[in-house]
Design an enzyme around this catalytic site. Structure first.
Site, PDB file in Angstrom:
ATOM      1  N   GLU A   1       0.837  -1.197   0.000  1.00  0.00           N
ATOM      2  CA  GLU A   1       0.000   0.000   0.000  1.00  0.00           C
ATOM      3  C   GLU A   1       0.873   1.249   0.000  1.00  0.00           C
ATOM      4  O   GLU A   1       1.788   1.366   0.820  1.00  0.00           O
ATOM      5  CB  GLU A   1      -0.906   0.048   1.238  1.00  0.00           C
ATOM      6  CG  GLU A   1      -2.088  -0.880   1.187  1.00  0.00           C
ATOM      7  CD  GLU A   1      -3.002  -0.724   2.396  1.00  0.00           C
ATOM      8  OE1 GLU A   1      -4.155  -1.160   2.311  1.00  0.00           O
ATOM      9  OE2 GLU A   1      -2.563  -0.171   3.427  1.00  0.00           O
ATOM     10  N   CYS A   2       0.594   2.172  -0.893  1.00  0.00           N
ATOM     11  CA  CYS A   2       1.247   3.474  -0.929  1.00  0.00           C
ATOM     12  C   CYS A   2       2.770   3.313  -0.925  1.00  0.00           C
ATOM     13  O   CYS A   2       3.351   2.882  -1.915  1.00  0.00           O
ATOM     14  CB  CYS A   2       0.744   4.347   0.207  1.00  0.00           C
ATOM     15  SG  CYS A   2       0.979   6.115  -0.092  1.00  0.00           S
TER      16      CYS A   2
END
Length: 433
Positions: A324-325
């Site tokens: 994520e990210c």
């Protein structure tokens, strides 16, 4: 369940410092605290955990179903703990459509609201401001205020006299104090794990709150709240049975409620540090790289050979890899730092990202999996980063995305075999749009 929401008219009012001081001061009096953070923030919860010694859950009134909010609050406050939740932004600020405000959370959990007011540039006007916030909604209770950044005894008297006329209790008065400022960077406060003097800062904040606030009155204000249910509810499914989670100052943006969801479903969770050149556990059938600040440690991550070989070994044995990210960027082929230098990343996804030309991406998201390889239904998420995508190669798309207003944002994220990632921080199963 007893509980408080520490809110403010706007960001920058000092509610984080007040919340940390209040949590520690009450803990030192023997009050068991269950810390919480309203909204999708992933930095403040680490400060709350440091102040209380307890894990801090996020309570997001836009992204979380009411039943999840109630269940998690009930679980956190079990055993007579007092739930203290710090609001995000202003009390009535939420998503782009105006929903998901801290006031909504106070209504859902029946939390008493204490308003932290930055008084540096006002005197008698404080009465009109506070009364407006107290009367704006009939389904929440603003039970008192803490006046912050007060300049003098004379200033304090003007403020308190004005609030007495509108019958608003003043729980405390804190003076201007440079010792109560925390350093910041582009995504918010500098992380708790990077704050070398954090314990001393919290102790100073607690001493200030203890001296300036009526802790007995604050405790009494928290005495009446809702009774949530810890009954089994549907939660986000775990990535696997044995999940290895990256955890250090480069990968610190992991929601505690997500780990709780996975453990509740029977998953076993282990941690490893890419910055310490550690590999995920060999027995892991899933690896999760959460967000953080990989751009500040790109050279160290690029040189972490044990981490790299461990991730490639996990991929080769069929473990599900999800980033994520910041974790998504590390799964890519390269990361361009702010100074223009390019660093090789894991090369598990055909992606190159850059901080040389920053652009802010911020907002709530509703994501729907393009297929069911990793996830099997619509979810809520939050996006907040400054990275830009330089290049994307051949891979399947992971999500179709819309924003809080329902506007279509197209596709996001990549998937190649058993490796996937996106810039979205997943929060909960999505209810009806």
């Amino acid at each position: 369940m007893s509980g408080l929401l520490i809110a403010a008219p706007s960001s920058g009012s000092g509610k984080t410092t007040v919340t940390l001081g209040l949590m520690r001061a009450l803990k030192k009096r023997g009050v068991a605290i269950a810390p919480g953070k309203a909204g999708p923030d992933y930095i403040d919860p680490a400060f709350h955990a440091a102040a209380t010694g307890e894990p801090c859950f996020n309570y997001d009134p836009w992204a979380m179903r009411p039943e999840l909010l109630l269940a998690n609050a009930s679980q956190a406050a079990a055993g007579g703990r007092t739930l203290i939740v710090e609001a995000m932004m202003g009390l009535h600020d939420g998503a782009a459509d105006g929903s998901g405000t801290p006031a909504d959370l106070a209504a859902t959990l029946n939390l008493a609201v204490i308003l932290v007011v930055d008084c540096a540039r006002m005197s008698h006007s404080v009465a009109a401001l506070v009364r407006g916030y107290a009367d704006h909604r009939s389904d929440i209770r603003v039970v008192g205020v803490i006046l912050n950044k007060v300049g003098s005894d004379r200033h304090e008297k003007m403020l308190c006299d004005a609030l007495e006329r509108v019958r608003m209790p003043v729980f405390g008065v804190l003076r201007q104090d440079n010792a109560l400022k925390l350093p910041e960077r582009h995504l918010g406060l500098v992380q708790a794990g990077e704050h070398g003097a954090l314990e001393g800062f919290i102790e100073v904040a607690a001493a200030r709150v203890e001296a300036a606030c009526d802790l007995d009155a604050i405790s009494r204000a928290a005495a009446i709240s809702s009774r949530g249910s810890a009954a089994n509810i549907e939660r986000l499914r775990p990535l696997g049975q044995r999940i290895a989670v990256a955890r250090d100052i480069a990968f610190a943006f992991c929601y505690e409620h997500l780990l709780f969801d996975w453990r509740s479903a029977g998953a076993e969770i282990s941690f490893f540090s890419p910055l310490a050149d550690e590999a995920p556990a060999p027995a892991a059938d899933a690896v999760y790289l959460p967000g953080g600040y990989p751009e500040l440690h790109a050279g160290q991550l690029s040189a972490a050979s044990t981490f790299r070989s461990g991730m490639h070994s996990a991929t080769g044995r069929g473990a599900r890899i999800f980033g994520e990210c910041g974790g998504y960027m590390v799964l890519g082929e390269g990361l361009v730092a702010a100074d223009g230098a390019r660093y090789d990343m894991l090369g598990l996804l055909p992606l190159v990202t850059s901080f040389a030309e920053r652009r802010r991406h911020l907002g709530y998201r509703r994501v729907v999996p393009v297929d069911n390889a990793f996830f099997d239904g619509p979810m809520t998420a939050h996006e907040f980063h400054y990275a830009t995508i330089v290049a994307e190669g051949a891979a399947d798309r992971l999500f179709s995305v819309s924003d809080a207003a329902g506007d279509d944002l197209g596709h996001a994220g990549l998937k190649r075999g058993n490796v996937a990632g996106s810039f979205m921080h997943l929060i909960d199963i999505a209810g009806a749009p």
